[in-house]
Design a protein around this motif. Structure first.
Motif, short mmCIF file in Angstrom:
data_model
loop_
_atom_site.label_atom_id
_atom_site.label_comp_id
_atom_site.label_asym_id
_atom_site.label_seq_id
_atom_site.Cartn_x
_atom_site.Cartn_y
_atom_site.Cartn_z
N ILE A 17 29.68 37.63 38.76
CA ILE A 17 30.09 37.93 39.84
C ILE A 17 28.99 39.13 40.40
O ILE A 17 28.40 39.90 39.41
N PHE A 20 32.69 43.53 39.86
CA PHE A 20 33.89 43.39 39.62
C PHE A 20 34.74 44.36 39.98
O PHE A 20 34.33 45.77 39.47
N ASN A 24 41.40 43.60 43.13
CA ASN A 24 40.76 42.62 44.26
C ASN A 24 40.51 41.39 43.77
O ASN A 24 40.40 40.84 42.85
N ASN A 26 37.80 38.83 43.53
CA ASN A 26 36.58 38.80 43.11
C ASN A 26 35.88 37.26 43.14
O ASN A 26 36.44 36.25 42.40
N ASP A 95 28.87 41.08 35.56
CA ASP A 95 28.43 41.60 36.77
C ASP A 95 26.97 42.38 36.41
O ASP A 95 26.63 42.39 35.52
#
Length: 305
Positions: A17, A20, A24, A26, A95
Protein backbone atom coordinates in the motif's frame (compact mmCIF):
# COMPACT_ATOMS: atom_id res chain seq x y z
CA UNK A 1 16.04 -38.20 -1.71
CA UNK A 2 15.82 -34.90 0.12
CA UNK A 3 12.76 -34.37 2.30
CA UNK A 4 11.72 -31.06 3.83
CA UNK A 5 9.35 -30.86 6.77
CA UNK A 6 7.15 -27.84 7.51
CA UNK A 7 5.14 -28.38 10.68
CA UNK A 8 3.54 -24.93 10.50
CA UNK A 9 2.90 -23.98 6.84
CA UNK A 10 0.87 -20.96 5.76
CA UNK A 11 -0.48 -18.94 2.92
CA UNK A 12 1.60 -15.77 2.78
CA UNK A 13 -0.72 -12.93 1.74
CA UNK A 14 1.57 -10.11 0.68
CA UNK A 15 0.12 -6.65 0.18
CA UNK A 16 1.65 -3.32 -0.82
CA UNK A 17 0.00 0.00 0.00
CA UNK A 18 1.08 3.61 -0.42
CA UNK A 19 0.90 4.58 3.25
CA UNK A 20 -0.86 2.64 5.99
CA UNK A 21 -3.18 4.80 8.13
CA UNK A 22 -4.53 2.99 11.23
CA UNK A 23 -8.31 3.23 11.59
CA UNK A 24 -8.82 4.16 7.92
CA UNK A 25 -9.75 2.14 4.87
CA UNK A 26 -6.46 1.36 3.14
CA UNK A 27 -6.40 0.28 -0.50
CA UNK A 28 -3.69 -2.00 -1.84
CA UNK A 29 -1.43 -1.10 -4.74
CA UNK A 30 -0.67 -4.77 -5.34
CA UNK A 31 -1.24 -8.09 -3.64
CA UNK A 32 -0.41 -11.73 -4.14
CA UNK A 33 -0.63 -15.05 -2.31
CA UNK A 34 2.12 -17.65 -1.98
CA UNK A 35 2.52 -21.00 -0.25
CA UNK A 36 4.55 -20.20 2.86
CA UNK A 37 6.60 -21.99 5.47
CA UNK A 38 10.35 -22.38 5.75
CA UNK A 39 10.50 -26.00 4.60
CA UNK A 40 8.23 -25.24 1.65
CA UNK A 41 10.54 -22.38 0.67
CA UNK A 42 13.52 -24.75 0.85
CA UNK A 43 11.71 -27.21 -1.42
CA UNK A 44 10.92 -24.49 -3.95
CA UNK A 45 14.56 -23.43 -4.15
CA UNK A 46 15.73 -27.06 -4.37
CA UNK A 47 13.33 -27.47 -7.27
CA UNK A 48 14.79 -24.37 -8.93
CA UNK A 49 18.24 -25.94 -8.52
CA UNK A 50 17.05 -29.11 -10.28
CA UNK A 51 17.44 -31.09 -7.05
CA UNK A 52 14.65 -33.68 -6.55
CA UNK A 53 12.88 -33.46 -3.22
CA UNK A 54 9.58 -34.03 -1.44
CA UNK A 55 8.01 -31.64 1.02
CA UNK A 56 6.15 -32.97 4.06
CA UNK A 57 3.98 -31.38 6.73
CA UNK A 58 0.43 -30.74 7.88
CA UNK A 59 -2.22 -28.92 5.83
CA UNK A 60 -5.96 -28.50 6.13
CA UNK A 61 -9.02 -26.77 4.72
CA UNK A 62 -9.28 -24.48 1.70
CA UNK A 63 -5.97 -22.85 2.58
CA UNK A 64 -4.25 -26.22 2.62
CA UNK A 65 -5.72 -26.99 -0.80
CA UNK A 66 -4.30 -23.70 -2.10
CA UNK A 67 -0.83 -24.74 -0.97
CA UNK A 68 -1.08 -28.15 -2.64
CA UNK A 69 -2.38 -26.71 -5.91
CA UNK A 70 0.31 -24.02 -5.92
CA UNK A 71 3.05 -26.62 -5.49
CA UNK A 72 1.48 -28.83 -8.17
CA UNK A 73 1.73 -25.94 -10.64
CA UNK A 74 5.45 -25.74 -9.91
CA UNK A 75 5.93 -29.53 -10.17
CA UNK A 76 7.08 -29.75 -6.54
CA UNK A 77 6.49 -33.14 -4.95
CA UNK A 78 4.52 -33.10 -1.71
CA UNK A 79 3.14 -35.69 0.68
CA UNK A 80 1.19 -33.71 3.26
CA UNK A 81 -0.87 -35.06 6.12
CA UNK A 82 -4.42 -33.68 6.25
CA UNK A 83 -5.66 -32.11 9.51
CA UNK A 84 -9.16 -30.95 10.41
CA UNK A 85 -8.47 -27.22 10.82
CA UNK A 86 -7.54 -24.64 8.20
CA UNK A 87 -3.89 -23.94 7.44
CA UNK A 88 -3.06 -20.47 8.74
CA UNK A 89 -2.76 -17.24 6.73
CA UNK A 90 0.12 -14.84 7.38
CA UNK A 91 -0.25 -11.23 6.24
CA UNK A 92 2.86 -9.32 5.20
CA UNK A 93 2.13 -5.63 4.60
CA UNK A 94 4.57 -3.17 3.06
CA UNK A 95 4.15 0.57 2.68
CA UNK A 96 6.57 3.38 1.84
CA UNK A 97 8.26 3.31 5.25
CA UNK A 98 7.45 0.06 7.07
CA UNK A 99 7.02 -3.67 6.72
CA UNK A 100 4.61 -5.37 9.13
CA UNK A 101 3.43 -8.93 9.66
CA UNK A 102 0.33 -10.50 11.16
CA UNK A 103 0.73 -14.26 11.57
CA UNK A 104 -2.27 -16.52 12.00
CA UNK A 105 -2.61 -19.41 14.43
CA UNK A 106 -1.93 -22.92 13.20
CA UNK A 107 -4.60 -25.63 13.42
CA UNK A 108 -4.34 -28.22 16.17
CA UNK A 109 -2.23 -31.22 15.22
CA UNK A 110 -3.75 -34.40 16.60
CA UNK A 111 -1.95 -37.40 18.05
CA UNK A 112 -3.15 -39.41 15.07
CA UNK A 113 -1.62 -36.92 12.63
CA UNK A 114 1.69 -37.11 14.48
CA UNK A 115 1.60 -40.92 14.25
CA UNK A 116 1.14 -40.64 10.48
CA UNK A 117 4.15 -38.33 10.29
CA UNK A 118 6.23 -40.81 12.27
CA UNK A 119 5.31 -43.56 9.79
CA UNK A 120 6.32 -41.39 6.81
CA UNK A 121 9.65 -40.45 8.37
CA UNK A 122 10.25 -44.08 9.29
CA UNK A 123 10.35 -44.92 5.58
CA UNK A 124 13.44 -42.77 4.97
CA UNK A 125 16.61 -44.70 4.14
CA UNK A 126 20.36 -44.41 4.55
CA UNK A 127 21.61 -41.62 2.29
CA UNK A 128 18.44 -39.50 2.48
CA UNK A 129 18.59 -35.93 3.78
CA UNK A 130 15.88 -34.39 5.97
CA UNK A 131 15.46 -30.64 6.41
CA UNK A 132 13.59 -29.70 9.60
CA UNK A 133 12.65 -26.10 9.22
CA UNK A 134 10.49 -23.48 10.88
CA UNK A 135 8.31 -22.92 13.91
CA UNK A 136 6.47 -25.58 15.88
CA UNK A 137 2.66 -25.32 16.32
CA UNK A 138 1.47 -24.76 19.87
CA UNK A 139 -0.25 -28.15 19.89
CA UNK A 140 3.09 -29.95 19.35
CA UNK A 141 5.86 -30.37 21.92
CA UNK A 142 8.95 -28.19 21.45
CA UNK A 143 10.96 -31.43 21.59
CA UNK A 144 9.49 -32.58 18.25
CA UNK A 145 12.66 -32.03 16.21
CA UNK A 146 14.79 -33.91 18.74
CA UNK A 147 12.21 -36.69 18.85
CA UNK A 148 12.24 -36.98 15.06
CA UNK A 149 16.04 -37.25 14.94
CA UNK A 150 15.98 -39.89 17.66
CA UNK A 151 13.52 -42.07 15.75
CA UNK A 152 14.43 -41.76 12.06
CA UNK A 153 16.58 -44.49 10.47
CA UNK A 154 20.34 -44.20 10.92
CA UNK A 155 22.23 -42.74 7.98
CA UNK A 156 19.70 -39.94 7.36
CA UNK A 157 21.47 -36.58 7.42
CA UNK A 158 19.48 -33.82 9.15
CA UNK A 159 19.62 -30.07 8.55
CA UNK A 160 17.87 -28.06 11.29
CA UNK A 161 16.69 -24.47 10.89
CA UNK A 162 14.69 -23.42 13.94
CA UNK A 163 15.02 -20.99 16.81
CA UNK A 164 14.45 -20.72 20.52
CA UNK A 165 13.50 -23.79 22.48
CA UNK A 166 12.83 -25.85 19.35
CA UNK A 167 16.45 -25.27 18.29
CA UNK A 168 17.94 -25.93 21.71
CA UNK A 169 15.99 -29.17 22.05
CA UNK A 170 16.72 -30.13 18.45
CA UNK A 171 20.47 -29.76 18.90
CA UNK A 172 20.32 -32.71 21.29
CA UNK A 173 19.50 -34.87 18.25
CA UNK A 174 22.95 -34.05 16.78
CA UNK A 175 21.89 -32.53 13.43
CA UNK A 176 24.51 -32.28 10.69
CA UNK A 177 23.98 -28.53 10.37
CA UNK A 178 22.00 -25.81 12.11
CA UNK A 179 21.44 -22.30 10.78
CA UNK A 180 20.67 -19.60 13.35
CA UNK A 181 21.21 -15.97 12.41
CA UNK A 182 23.47 -13.86 14.60
CA UNK A 183 20.53 -12.36 16.54
CA UNK A 184 18.98 -15.77 17.22
CA UNK A 185 22.35 -17.07 18.39
CA UNK A 186 22.65 -14.19 20.83
CA UNK A 187 19.11 -14.70 22.08
CA UNK A 188 19.85 -18.34 22.92
CA UNK A 189 22.52 -17.26 25.40
CA UNK A 190 20.88 -13.93 26.31
CA UNK A 191 23.89 -11.93 25.13
CA UNK A 192 24.54 -9.27 22.51
CA UNK A 193 27.06 -10.49 19.96
CA UNK A 194 29.22 -7.55 18.94
CA UNK A 195 32.00 -9.16 16.92
CA UNK A 196 32.88 -12.12 14.71
CA UNK A 197 34.85 -13.53 17.63
CA UNK A 198 31.73 -13.40 19.81
CA UNK A 199 29.71 -15.28 17.18
CA UNK A 200 32.35 -17.98 16.83
CA UNK A 201 32.65 -18.33 20.62
CA UNK A 202 28.93 -18.88 21.13
CA UNK A 203 28.59 -20.91 17.94
CA UNK A 204 31.14 -23.37 19.33
CA UNK A 205 29.02 -23.67 22.46
CA UNK A 206 26.27 -25.07 20.23
CA UNK A 207 28.77 -27.54 18.80
CA UNK A 208 29.43 -28.65 22.38
CA UNK A 209 25.68 -29.14 22.85
CA UNK A 210 25.39 -31.51 19.88
CA UNK A 211 25.33 -29.67 16.55
CA UNK A 212 27.90 -31.04 14.10
CA UNK A 213 28.28 -27.84 12.03
CA UNK A 214 26.82 -24.34 12.19
CA UNK A 215 26.11 -21.70 9.58
CA UNK A 216 25.38 -18.32 11.16
CA UNK A 217 23.76 -15.90 8.72
CA UNK A 218 24.45 -12.19 9.22
CA UNK A 219 22.22 -10.56 6.56
CA UNK A 220 24.23 -8.08 4.48
CA UNK A 221 27.42 -8.95 6.40
CA UNK A 222 27.51 -12.46 4.95
CA UNK A 223 27.73 -15.63 7.00
CA UNK A 224 30.00 -17.78 9.13
CA UNK A 225 30.61 -21.51 8.84
CA UNK A 226 31.74 -23.05 12.13
CA UNK A 227 32.93 -26.66 12.11
CA UNK A 228 34.70 -28.71 14.79
CA UNK A 229 38.06 -28.11 13.08
CA UNK A 230 37.84 -24.65 11.46
CA UNK A 231 35.73 -21.51 10.98
CA UNK A 232 35.17 -19.60 7.74
CA UNK A 233 33.62 -16.27 6.85
CA UNK A 234 32.02 -15.25 3.58
CA UNK A 235 30.97 -11.72 2.71
CA UNK A 236 27.66 -11.38 0.88
CA UNK A 237 27.87 -10.62 -2.84
CA UNK A 238 27.05 -7.04 -3.80
CA UNK A 239 23.52 -6.26 -4.89
CA UNK A 240 20.35 -4.31 -4.10
CA UNK A 241 18.20 -5.78 -1.34
CA UNK A 242 14.71 -6.24 -2.74
CA UNK A 243 13.12 -8.89 -0.54
CA UNK A 244 14.69 -10.56 2.50
CA UNK A 245 11.82 -13.07 2.90
CA UNK A 246 13.11 -16.54 2.07
CA UNK A 247 16.79 -15.59 1.90
CA UNK A 248 17.71 -17.76 4.88
CA UNK A 249 15.65 -20.66 3.52
CA UNK A 250 17.43 -20.28 0.19
CA UNK A 251 20.79 -20.53 1.98
CA UNK A 252 19.64 -23.77 3.59
CA UNK A 253 18.47 -25.10 0.22
CA UNK A 254 21.76 -24.37 -1.51
CA UNK A 255 23.78 -25.92 1.31
CA UNK A 256 21.54 -28.99 1.42
CA UNK A 257 21.63 -29.51 -2.35
CA UNK A 258 25.43 -29.51 -2.37
CA UNK A 259 25.79 -31.81 0.63
CA UNK A 260 23.25 -34.26 -0.80
CA UNK A 261 25.24 -34.39 -4.04
CA UNK A 262 28.39 -35.31 -2.11
CA UNK A 263 30.21 -31.98 -2.35
CA UNK A 264 32.42 -30.81 0.52
CA UNK A 265 31.06 -28.58 3.26
CA UNK A 266 32.94 -25.44 2.15
CA UNK A 267 31.51 -25.75 -1.37
CA UNK A 268 28.07 -26.23 0.18
CA UNK A 269 28.58 -23.10 2.26
CA UNK A 270 29.45 -21.06 -0.85
CA UNK A 271 26.44 -22.33 -2.76
CA UNK A 272 24.22 -21.49 0.21
CA UNK A 273 25.54 -17.92 0.29
CA UNK A 274 24.91 -17.52 -3.45
CA UNK A 275 21.35 -18.84 -3.11
CA UNK A 276 20.54 -16.63 -0.12
CA UNK A 277 21.90 -13.53 -1.84
CA UNK A 278 20.15 -14.29 -5.12
CA UNK A 279 16.79 -14.52 -3.33
CA UNK A 280 17.47 -11.29 -1.42
CA UNK A 281 18.16 -9.49 -4.71
CA UNK A 282 14.93 -10.74 -6.30
CA UNK A 283 11.17 -10.36 -5.82
CA UNK A 284 10.92 -14.14 -5.74
CA UNK A 285 13.00 -17.10 -4.61
CA UNK A 286 16.25 -17.53 -6.50
CA UNK A 287 16.61 -19.23 -9.87
CA UNK A 288 19.52 -21.41 -10.95
CA UNK A 289 20.74 -18.78 -13.43
CA UNK A 290 20.83 -16.10 -10.73
CA UNK A 291 22.68 -18.41 -8.36
CA UNK A 292 25.31 -19.42 -10.90
CA UNK A 293 26.02 -15.76 -11.67
CA UNK A 294 26.50 -14.83 -8.00
CA UNK A 295 28.45 -17.96 -7.12
CA UNK A 296 31.50 -16.53 -8.89
CA UNK A 297 31.49 -13.62 -6.44
CA UNK A 298 31.37 -15.70 -3.25
CA UNK A 299 34.74 -15.75 -1.50
CA UNK A 300 35.49 -17.48 1.79
CA UNK A 301 38.30 -16.90 4.25
CA UNK A 302 39.39 -19.20 7.04
CA UNK A 303 39.48 -17.51 10.44
CA UNK A 304 42.45 -18.37 12.58
CA UNK A 305 41.40 -18.75 16.21
Amino acid sequence: MIYTLTLNPSIDYIINIEKFIPGNINLTKSEYKLPGGKGINVSQVLNNLQTPNTTLGFVGGFTGNFIKKSLDKKNINHDFIEVSGDTRINIKMKDSSNESEINGNSPDISTEALKKLKVKLGSLVDGDTLVLSGSVPKSISSTIYKDIMTNIPKGVKVILDAKGEALLEGIKGKPYMIKPNNHELGDIFNVKLESIEDIILYGKKLLDLGAQNIVVSMAGDGALLITPTASYISCAPKGKLINSVGAGDSLVAGFTSAIYKGLDILTAFKLGIACGSASAFSENLCTQIEVERLLQEVKTTQIVD
